[in-house]
Design a protein around this motif. Structure first.
Motif, PDB file in Angstrom:
ATOM      1  N   VAL B  11       0.839  -1.204   0.000  1.00  0.00           N
ATOM      2  CA  VAL B  11       0.000   0.000   0.000  1.00  0.00           C
ATOM      3  C   VAL B  11       0.873   1.252   0.000  1.00  0.00           C
ATOM      4  N   ARG B  12       1.975   1.195   0.733  1.00  0.00           N
ATOM      5  CA  ARG B  12       2.856   2.370   0.821  1.00  0.00           C
ATOM      6  C   ARG B  12       3.346   2.796  -0.563  1.00  0.00           C
ATOM      7  N   ASP B  13       3.727   1.830  -1.393  1.00  0.00           N
ATOM      8  CA  ASP B  13       4.208   2.151  -2.743  1.00  0.00           C
ATOM      9  C   ASP B  13       3.064   2.694  -3.606  1.00  0.00           C
ATOM     10  N   ALA B  14       1.891   2.111  -3.427  1.00  0.00           N
ATOM     11  CA  ALA B  14       0.725   2.601  -4.183  1.00  0.00           C
ATOM     12  C   ALA B  14       0.388   4.029  -3.760  1.00  0.00           C
ATOM     13  N   ASN B  15       0.514   4.298  -2.475  1.00  0.00           N
ATOM     14  CA  ASN B  15       0.276   5.659  -1.972  1.00  0.00           C
ATOM     15  C   ASN B  15       1.213   6.658  -2.633  1.00  0.00           C
ATOM     16  N   ALA B  16       2.467   6.269  -2.772  1.00  0.00           N
ATOM     17  CA  ALA B  16       3.446   7.173  -3.390  1.00  0.00           C
ATOM     18  C   ALA B  16       3.082   7.430  -4.850  1.00  0.00           C
ATOM     19  N   ALA B  17       2.685   6.371  -5.553  1.00  0.00           N
ATOM     20  CA  ALA B  17       2.324   6.525  -6.973  1.00  0.00           C
ATOM     21  C   ALA B  17       1.064   7.369  -7.142  1.00  0.00           C
ATOM     22  N   LEU B  18       0.190   7.311  -6.145  1.00  0.00           N
ATOM     23  CA  LEU B  18      -1.077   8.033  -6.226  1.00  0.00           C
ATOM     24  C   LEU B  18      -0.889   9.549  -6.097  1.00  0.00           C
ATOM     25  N   LYS B  19       0.297   9.957  -5.720  1.00  0.00           N
ATOM     26  CA  LYS B  19       0.552  11.399  -5.606  1.00  0.00           C
ATOM     27  C   LYS B  19       0.692  12.067  -6.967  1.00  0.00           C
ATOM     28  N   ALA B  20       0.906  11.274  -8.016  1.00  0.00           N
ATOM     29  CA  ALA B  20       1.033  11.857  -9.362  1.00  0.00           C
ATOM     30  C   ALA B  20      -0.301  12.453  -9.793  1.00  0.00           C
ATOM     31  N   PRO B  21      -0.273  13.627 -10.407  1.00  0.00           N
ATOM     32  CA  PRO B  21      -1.543  14.256 -10.844  1.00  0.00           C
ATOM     33  C   PRO B  21      -2.314  13.357 -11.809  1.00  0.00           C
ATOM     34  N   GLY B  22      -3.626  13.347 -11.678  1.00  0.00           N
ATOM     35  CA  GLY B  22      -4.475  12.593 -12.600  1.00  0.00           C
ATOM     36  C   GLY B  22      -4.652  11.130 -12.263  1.00  0.00           C
ATOM     37  N   THR B  23      -3.954  10.657 -11.231  1.00  0.00           N
ATOM     38  CA  THR B  23      -4.086   9.246 -10.883  1.00  0.00           C
ATOM     39  C   THR B  23      -5.251   9.044  -9.928  1.00  0.00           C
ATOM     40  N   ARG B  24      -5.915   7.910 -10.072  1.00  0.00           N
ATOM     41  CA  ARG B  24      -7.003   7.534  -9.161  1.00  0.00           C
ATOM     42  C   ARG B  24      -6.749   6.108  -8.702  1.00  0.00           C
ATOM     43  N   TYR B  25      -7.208   5.809  -7.484  1.00  0.00           N
ATOM     44  CA  TYR B  25      -7.058   4.453  -6.975  1.00  0.00           C
ATOM     45  C   TYR B  25      -8.127   3.551  -7.573  1.00  0.00           C
ATOM     46  N   LEU B  26      -7.717   2.364  -7.995  1.00  0.00           N
ATOM     47  CA  LEU B  26      -8.644   1.381  -8.556  1.00  0.00           C
ATOM     48  C   LEU B  26      -8.965   0.340  -7.499  1.00  0.00           C
ATOM     49  N   SER B  42     -10.144  13.871 -16.399  1.00  0.00           N
ATOM     50  CA  SER B  42      -9.274  14.181 -15.260  1.00  0.00           C
ATOM     51  C   SER B  42      -8.556  12.922 -14.773  1.00  0.00           C
ATOM     52  N   VAL B  43      -9.061  11.753 -15.171  1.00  0.00           N
ATOM     53  CA  VAL B  43      -8.423  10.492 -14.792  1.00  0.00           C
ATOM     54  C   VAL B  43      -7.444  10.103 -15.904  1.00  0.00           C
ATOM     55  N   THR B  44      -6.165  10.095 -15.583  1.00  0.00           N
ATOM     56  CA  THR B  44      -5.176   9.747 -16.611  1.00  0.00           C
ATOM     57  C   THR B  44      -4.392   8.485 -16.259  1.00  0.00           C
ATOM     58  N   GLY B  45      -4.510   8.018 -15.042  1.00  0.00           N
ATOM     59  CA  GLY B  45      -3.797   6.805 -14.650  1.00  0.00           C
ATOM     60  C   GLY B  45      -4.452   6.165 -13.450  1.00  0.00           C
ATOM     61  N   LEU B  46      -4.272   4.865 -13.333  1.00  0.00           N
ATOM     62  CA  LEU B  46      -4.867   4.110 -12.224  1.00  0.00           C
ATOM     63  C   LEU B  46      -3.769   3.453 -11.404  1.00  0.00           C
ATOM     64  N   VAL B  47      -4.019   3.364 -10.118  1.00  0.00           N
ATOM     65  CA  VAL B  47      -3.085   2.729  -9.182  1.00  0.00           C
ATOM     66  C   VAL B  47      -3.877   1.737  -8.354  1.00  0.00           C
ATOM     67  N   ARG B  48      -3.291   0.584  -8.069  1.00  0.00           N
ATOM     68  CA  ARG B  48      -3.954  -0.357  -7.163  1.00  0.00           C
ATOM     69  C   ARG B  48      -2.914  -1.087  -6.330  1.00  0.00           C
ATOM     70  N   SER B  49      -3.386  -1.715  -5.273  1.00  0.00           N
ATOM     71  CA  SER B  49      -2.505  -2.528  -4.435  1.00  0.00           C
ATOM     72  C   SER B  49      -3.128  -3.901  -4.257  1.00  0.00           C
ATOM     73  N   THR B  50      -2.274  -4.916  -4.298  1.00  0.00           N
ATOM     74  CA  THR B  50      -2.745  -6.294  -4.095  1.00  0.00           C
ATOM     75  C   THR B  50      -2.403  -6.804  -2.703  1.00  0.00           C
ATOM     76  N   ASP B  51      -2.088  -5.903  -1.793  1.00  0.00           N
ATOM     77  CA  ASP B  51      -1.769  -6.287  -0.412  1.00  0.00           C
ATOM     78  C   ASP B  51      -2.909  -7.152   0.150  1.00  0.00           C
ATOM     79  N   PRO B  52      -2.615  -8.377   0.589  1.00  0.00           N
ATOM     80  CA  PRO B  52      -3.692  -9.263   1.055  1.00  0.00           C
ATOM     81  C   PRO B  52      -4.435  -8.739   2.276  1.00  0.00           C
ATOM     82  N   THR B  53      -3.824  -7.866   3.056  1.00  0.00           N
ATOM     83  CA  THR B  53      -4.534  -7.356   4.237  1.00  0.00           C
ATOM     84  C   THR B  53      -5.726  -6.490   3.833  1.00  0.00           C
TER      85      THR B  53
END
Lengths: 160, 264
Positions: B11-26, B42-53
């Motif tokens: 999740v921490r890495d996904a959080n960092a990537a989500l700081k880029a403008p236009g990104t939304r969490y999937l 306004s949505v130009t990129g998607l970020v997700r995390s597969t963390d099992p928790t």
């Protein structure tokens, strides 16, 4: 746009394609793989025409990003018939005149299949609930509900 | 429209990537992919995390923790969450419930987000990598939030204390005219000793019916006892107008449905 590999099992056959990152499963199935049984209706998750079964669960392919399906088992209506013989649900839809224009039919059938896979003897209320995410604008729902119930009754008779 | 998707195990890495403008969490995709399909540029990129928790449900000592990626269907079928099953089943049709997540529901604008209404009534806390936040604070700030929600936590209500009602024009599945969740506790003499009532569609996001809650304390759940609460139900509300119902209609029917919820 970056191309990414997408690999999954579709109706029992291994499929591998390169798609634009972020492309939907509906787009990958229809435009890359050539399985046009899931229909693109609303693209908002409202009509259910694009419904497919992913790892045993009903999902909307228009809202599913294709690359999240890596390694998944995907089933669509085009894979239901075996050796040229229609699946009992497909047969029942035809016999009950539950397909008018037919656009909603593949999604309806996948929703019904998931129901019957888990609940072989559903009540009428179970059927209505199972189909509640699928919209039909011409057949009317009664023939569709009856087709699903007819399939269930036939299944239980065969099992008896 | 295709959007580049980045997948991270942490999740921490996904959080960092989500700081880029236009990104939304999937999460389940029922909000963000829908937005992209509708042409939201306004949505130009998607970020997700597969963390099992993110996908776990734990129930221990009367406390519940639900990972943000847990779907409505998983909640509906969880044997220890039977009290909330009806509310989870009120979200969309079967396919949507297999996709829509708890985390995503917190961001769903009215008339969506019925389960967030439930979480508000349950006085849940919302977890992120930065810690936990009371749900009311989270909802107030959600539009500017960039931290990935990892979980929600709350005390599991006794089934008899929890009530939920979704009002829709199409049954069994339809978009909300309004939704109401309530956690009510009664003293030995039958009077209400505590009340938390949350409303959906009566503002742009879930809100508390504080005036109604206050009016219920010390009252019985009968026609006379709930009258003051019903009269106060609309206080502070600012209902939405959409193709399902006008603000006027929602305001008119709120006391009717709250009454039905309290008197059943």
């Amino acid at each position: 746009m970056a191309k990414v590999p997408v690999q999954f099992t579709l109706n029992g056959s291994e499929k591998a394609e390169f798609v634009d990152s972020g492309t939907t499963l509906l787009h990958a199935l229809r435009d890359k793989i050539g399985d046009t049984s899931p229909k693109g209706g609303c693209h908002q998750g409202t009509c259910g025409a694009c419904s497919v079964i992913i790892d045993g669960e009903l999902r909307l392919s228009c809202l599913t990003v294709a690359e999240t399906c890596s390694g998944a088992d995907i089933r669509t209506t085009s894979g239901l018939a075996e050796a040229g013989v229609l699946h009992p649900l497909q047969r029942a839809f035809l016999d009950a005149f539950a397909t008018q224009c037919g656009f909603c039919t593949p999604g309806m059938i996948m929703a019904a299949k998931v129901l019957l896979d888990h609940t072989p003897n559903p009540s009428r209320e179970d059927v209505i609930e199972a189909l509640s995410g699928n919209i039909c604008r011409c057949t009317g729902y009664e023939p569709i509900i009856e087709a699903v119930l007819t399939t269930a009754r036939a299944n239980s008779q065969n099992a008896a | 429209m295709a959007l580049a998707l980045q997948t991270f195990s942490a999740v921490r890495d996904a959080n960092a990537a989500l700081k880029a403008p236009g990104t939304r969490y999937l999460g389940g995709g029922t909000l963000v992919v829908r937005a992209a399909n509708e042409g939201d540029v306004s949505v130009t990129g998607l970020v997700r995390s597969t963390d099992p928790t993110l996908s776990g449900i734990t129930v221990a000592g009367g406390k519940v923790r639900i990972g943000a990626s847990v779907t409505m269907a998983a909640i509906a079928r969880h044997p220890e969450l039977a009290a909330l099953s009806k509310a989870a089943r009120a979200v969309g049709g079967p396919a949507i419930r297999n996709m829509a997540t708890v985390g995503g529901n917190l961001f769903a604008p009215a008339p969506y987000g019925d389960f967030a209404v439930v979480l508000l009534a349950l006085d849940a806390t919302v977890g992120t990598d930065d810690g936990e936040l009371p749900i009311e604070d989270f909802l107030a700030r959600r539009d500017g939030s960039r931290a990935i929600v990892t979980s929600v936590a709350f005390a599991l209500p006794r089934a008899e204390n929890f009530r939920f009602l979704k009002v829709s024009r199409v049954k069994p599945k339809g978009v909300s005219v309004l939704s109401i969740a309530a956690v009510l506790e009664q003293a030995g003499d039958g009077t209400v000793s505590s009340a938390r009532i949350a409303l959906g569609c009566m503002a742009d996001r879930p809100m508390r019916a504080r005036a109604a809650e206050k009016a219920l304390i010390g009252s019985r759940l009968d026609q006379d006892g709930v009258a003051a609460a019903l009269a106060a139900a609309g206080e502070g509300t600012s209902p939405i107008t959409d193709p399902i119902a006008s603000a006027w209609y929602r305001a008119e029917v709120l006391p009717v449905h709250l009454g039905r919820l309290l008197l059943t």
